[in-house]
Design a protein around this motif. Structure first.
Motif, short mmCIF file in Angstrom:
data_model
loop_
_atom_site.label_atom_id
_atom_site.label_comp_id
_atom_site.label_asym_id
_atom_site.label_seq_id
_atom_site.Cartn_x
_atom_site.Cartn_y
_atom_site.Cartn_z
N GLN A 105 53.64 41.74 34.33
CA GLN A 105 54.09 42.99 33.73
C GLN A 105 54.50 43.99 34.81
O GLN A 105 54.10 43.87 35.96
N PRO A 106 55.34 44.98 34.46
CA PRO A 106 55.77 45.98 35.45
C PRO A 106 54.65 46.95 35.81
O PRO A 106 54.66 48.13 35.44
N LYS A 107 53.65 46.43 36.50
CA LYS A 107 52.52 47.23 36.97
C LYS A 107 51.95 46.54 38.20
O LYS A 107 52.36 45.44 38.55
N LYS A 108 50.99 47.16 38.85
CA LYS A 108 50.39 46.59 40.05
C LYS A 108 49.41 45.49 39.68
O LYS A 108 48.52 45.71 38.85
N HIS A 109 49.58 44.32 40.26
CA HIS A 109 48.65 43.20 40.04
C HIS A 109 47.92 42.88 41.34
O HIS A 109 48.47 43.04 42.43
N SER A 110 46.70 42.40 41.23
CA SER A 110 45.96 41.98 42.42
C SER A 110 46.56 40.68 42.93
O SER A 110 47.10 39.88 42.16
N PHE A 111 46.44 40.44 44.24
CA PHE A 111 46.95 39.20 44.80
C PHE A 111 46.17 38.00 44.28
O PHE A 111 46.72 36.91 44.14
N GLU A 112 44.88 38.20 43.98
CA GLU A 112 44.09 37.11 43.42
C GLU A 112 44.64 36.69 42.06
O GLU A 112 44.79 35.50 41.75
N PHE A 113 44.98 37.69 41.22
CA PHE A 113 45.58 37.40 39.92
C PHE A 113 46.91 36.67 40.09
O PHE A 113 47.21 35.72 39.36
N LEU A 114 47.70 37.10 41.06
CA LEU A 114 49.01 36.48 41.27
C LEU A 114 48.88 35.06 41.80
O LEU A 114 49.71 34.21 41.50
N ALA A 118 50.71 31.47 40.39
CA ALA A 118 51.61 31.23 41.52
C ALA A 118 52.99 30.76 41.08
O ALA A 118 53.97 30.90 41.82
N HIS A 119 53.07 30.19 39.88
CA HIS A 119 54.37 29.72 39.39
C HIS A 119 55.28 30.88 38.98
O HIS A 119 56.49 30.70 38.84
N LEU A 120 54.71 32.08 38.80
CA LEU A 120 55.49 33.23 38.37
C LEU A 120 55.48 34.38 39.38
O LEU A 120 56.25 35.33 39.25
N ILE A 462 46.77 34.30 54.26
CA ILE A 462 47.73 33.23 54.52
C ILE A 462 48.12 32.49 53.23
O ILE A 462 49.18 31.88 53.15
N ARG A 463 47.29 32.60 52.19
CA ARG A 463 47.61 31.95 50.91
C ARG A 463 48.81 32.62 50.22
O ARG A 463 49.36 32.06 49.28
N ASP A 464 49.17 33.80 50.71
CA ASP A 464 50.24 34.55 50.08
C ASP A 464 51.58 34.41 50.78
O ASP A 464 52.53 35.12 50.48
N VAL A 465 51.66 33.47 51.75
CA VAL A 465 52.93 33.27 52.45
C VAL A 465 53.45 31.84 52.30
O VAL A 465 54.42 31.45 52.94
N ILE A 466 52.80 31.06 51.45
CA ILE A 466 53.25 29.70 51.15
C ILE A 466 53.38 29.62 49.62
O ILE A 466 52.57 30.21 48.90
N PRO A 467 54.41 28.95 49.10
CA PRO A 467 54.63 28.98 47.65
C PRO A 467 53.42 28.58 46.82
O PRO A 467 53.04 29.28 45.88
N PHE A 468 52.80 27.44 47.17
CA PHE A 468 51.65 26.96 46.39
C PHE A 468 50.53 26.57 47.34
O PHE A 468 50.50 25.46 47.86
N PRO A 469 49.60 27.50 47.60
CA PRO A 469 48.55 27.25 48.60
C PRO A 469 47.59 26.14 48.19
O PRO A 469 47.20 26.04 47.03
N ARG A 470 47.24 25.31 49.17
CA ARG A 470 46.24 24.25 48.99
C ARG A 470 45.02 24.62 49.82
O ARG A 470 45.08 24.70 51.05
N THR A 471 43.91 24.89 49.12
CA THR A 471 42.67 25.33 49.77
C THR A 471 41.50 24.60 49.10
O THR A 471 41.68 23.93 48.08
N PRO A 472 40.29 24.69 49.67
CA PRO A 472 39.15 24.00 49.05
C PRO A 472 39.01 24.37 47.57
O PRO A 472 39.08 25.53 47.21
N GLN A 473 38.86 23.35 46.73
CA GLN A 473 38.69 23.49 45.28
C GLN A 473 39.94 24.04 44.58
O GLN A 473 39.86 24.54 43.47
N ASN A 474 41.10 23.94 45.25
CA ASN A 474 42.31 24.47 44.63
C ASN A 474 43.53 23.62 44.98
O ASN A 474 44.02 23.66 46.09
#
Length: 477
Positions: A105-114, A118-120, A462-474
């Motif tokens: 939505q046109p509002k501020k979102h947290s990076f965790e929410f985004l 990640a597809h959007l 660093i998870r926010d500079v790659i399209p689909f981050p791969r991290t433990p449990q994700n």
């Protein structure tokens, strides 16, 4: 009518022309003004519709996230914030977006929410800017090497060797669950696996790149690498991209020259070609810094930090000199460092590297001649027998950006080091062969691409500079 993108429209600004444009609705207000974005630029273009002559069923479908095609006349804008706008003659809904369900939505979102979407998230200003910068950086990397006589080499993703010797690798196998054959000793019998031996996803293309440097002279790899390090910090990914040049007949001094020239060129390229995105990211970072305590705020803005690297000569300092500086520094004496420097041989942390760059030398720094026992087996041993021809390039705000070395070209010395570090010479027989057949001085370095993107964009995680981050449990998406 010619179909054109927003970046071209804003760059040319040629009014009174008929245009057709596709994009996604960012906002729609007063049943009249559409902010349209097609991903070509950080900027939206305003599309003004005649709502009295636009069918009600079309107006209802112009929602945030909807894909539309607009045809109309480009005119000088009557409103603030833009020089031109489109006077819409015809509008077509290409893809509906359910306003109640659309997450962005046109509002501020947290990076965790985004990250959870990640597809959007690339449809937001921040992530579209980051990914355009990432794209331009990637192109600049290839451009630099191609224009300087390097050959691009694709090294294996599946490998039987551990270049770093860390052992944190993802195993590759074709064995079915709980059906792996075992030896008489009860261990998994990898001789019956697909490749006939134990294999993993690569952590580095360096060793293989060395083989090609010793035939092609100048090579580079730029591809995905993997590390099974169970770390959830803002600096680690399980899947990331590495830039790794290797050059025959080049020593450590040449390697330092190459690293400095390469970094200045690719960052200079982005400063020139990503001005709008960098200005937006600079402003974003500035706002973010204001929310931090005074002591934690960066002294430099994003663009200022990039120019700090491109416009300053890199100071070259030996590890031994750096240890003396750190040991006698105020933060160390007053015990402000989290990791105190007491003696030669300490493995430097980010806080030490940043102190050298930001406080002591006030320019990017290249440290060289590190203790052999904290560096990899393939680095050339110095005549003192205790240091190696290693180098690290240090940046403001992030610490180590590049790690490299002159490689050990002497067969006997390399073999001795491998034995001392319990590295199986049978696994790396081909690497040793390079030292038997036409060995020569050679050197190279590695640069984590995501860390470079992180520095260039000012993103904290660093998870926010790659399209689909791969991290433990994700491993979503």
């Amino acid at each position: 009518m010619t179909q054109i993108n927003v970046a071209e429209i804003l760059a040319k600004g040629k009014v009174l022309q008929e245009i057709t444009i596709n994009g996604w609705v960012r906002t729609f207000r007063s049943n009249r003004f559409i902010a349209l974005n097609d991903g070509s630029t950080i900027h939206n273009i305003q599309c003004v519709i005649d709502f009295e002559n636009t069918p009600e069923e079309i107006l209802k479908r112009i929602t945030t996230g909807a894909a539309i095609c607009v045809k109309g006349i480009l005119a000088e804008s009557q409103g603030k914030g833009q020089s031109v706008e489109i006077q819409v003659a015809e509008i077509e809904i290409l893809g509906d977006s359910n306003a109640d369900e659309y997450p962005i939505q046109p509002k501020k979102h947290s990076f965790e929410f985004l990250r959870e979407n990640a597809h959007l998230r690339v449809r937001t200003n921040t992530f579209s800017a980051v990914m355009r910068v990432r794209s331009k950086l990637s192109f600049a990397v290839h451009k630099y090497f191609q224009e300087n006589g390097f050959n691009y080499v694709n090294t294996p993703i599946v490998t039987g060797s551990d270049a770093e010797g860390a052992g944190e690798m993802f195993r590759v196998t074709s064995f079915e669950d709980n059906k792996a054959p075992v030896t008489e000793e009860g261990k998994i019998d990898y001789s019956k696996d697909f490749f006939g031996k134990e294999t993993n996803l690569t952590v580095s293309g360096q060793l293989e790149a060395e083989t090609y440097a010793m035939g092609l002279g100048k090579v580079y790899t730029f591809g995905p690498t993997f590390r099974a390090e169970n770390s959830n910090t803002t600096r680690h990914l399980a899947e990331f991209w590495m830039i790794e040049p290797e050059v025959a007949f080049m020593d450590l001094d040449g390697n330092m020259d190459l690293a400095e020239d390469f970094i200045k060129n690719v960052l200079g390229d982005v400063l020139e070609n990503c001005k709008d995105d960098l200005e937006f990211l600079d402003q974003r970072l500035s706002q973010e810094e204001k929310s931090k305590p005074q002591a934690e705020r960066s002294e430099m803005g994003l663009i200022e930090k990039l120019k700090f690297v491109t416009e300053n000569n890199f100071k070259r300092v030996s590890y031994t000199e750096a240890i003396d500086i750190l040991r006698n520094s105020k933060p160390n004496k007053k015990k402000k460092f989290q990791y105190l420097i007491n003696e030669w041989g300490a493995d430097l942390q980010s806080e030490h590297e940043r102190y050298l760059v930001e406080k002591h030398f006030k320019c990017p720094v290249i440290l060289f001649d590190y203790p052999a026992n904290i560096k990899a087996f393939y680095m050339r041993l110095n005549e003192d027998g205790k240091t190696v021809r290693a180098m690290d390039v240090l940046f403001p705000g992030i610490g180590e950006m590049v790690g490299g070395a002159q490689r050990e070209e002497r067969y006997d010395v390399l073999l001795e080091k491998m034995k001392a570090m319990n590295i199986d010479e049978k696994e790396l027989w081909w690497y040793l062969d390079l030292r038997k057949f036409g060995t020569a001085v050679h050197a190279g370095f590695g640069l984590g691409f995501e860390r470079l993107v992180q520095f260039t964009t000012g993103m904290a995680n660093i998870r926010d500079v790659i399209p689909f981050p791969r991290t433990p449990q994700n491993a979503e998406f």
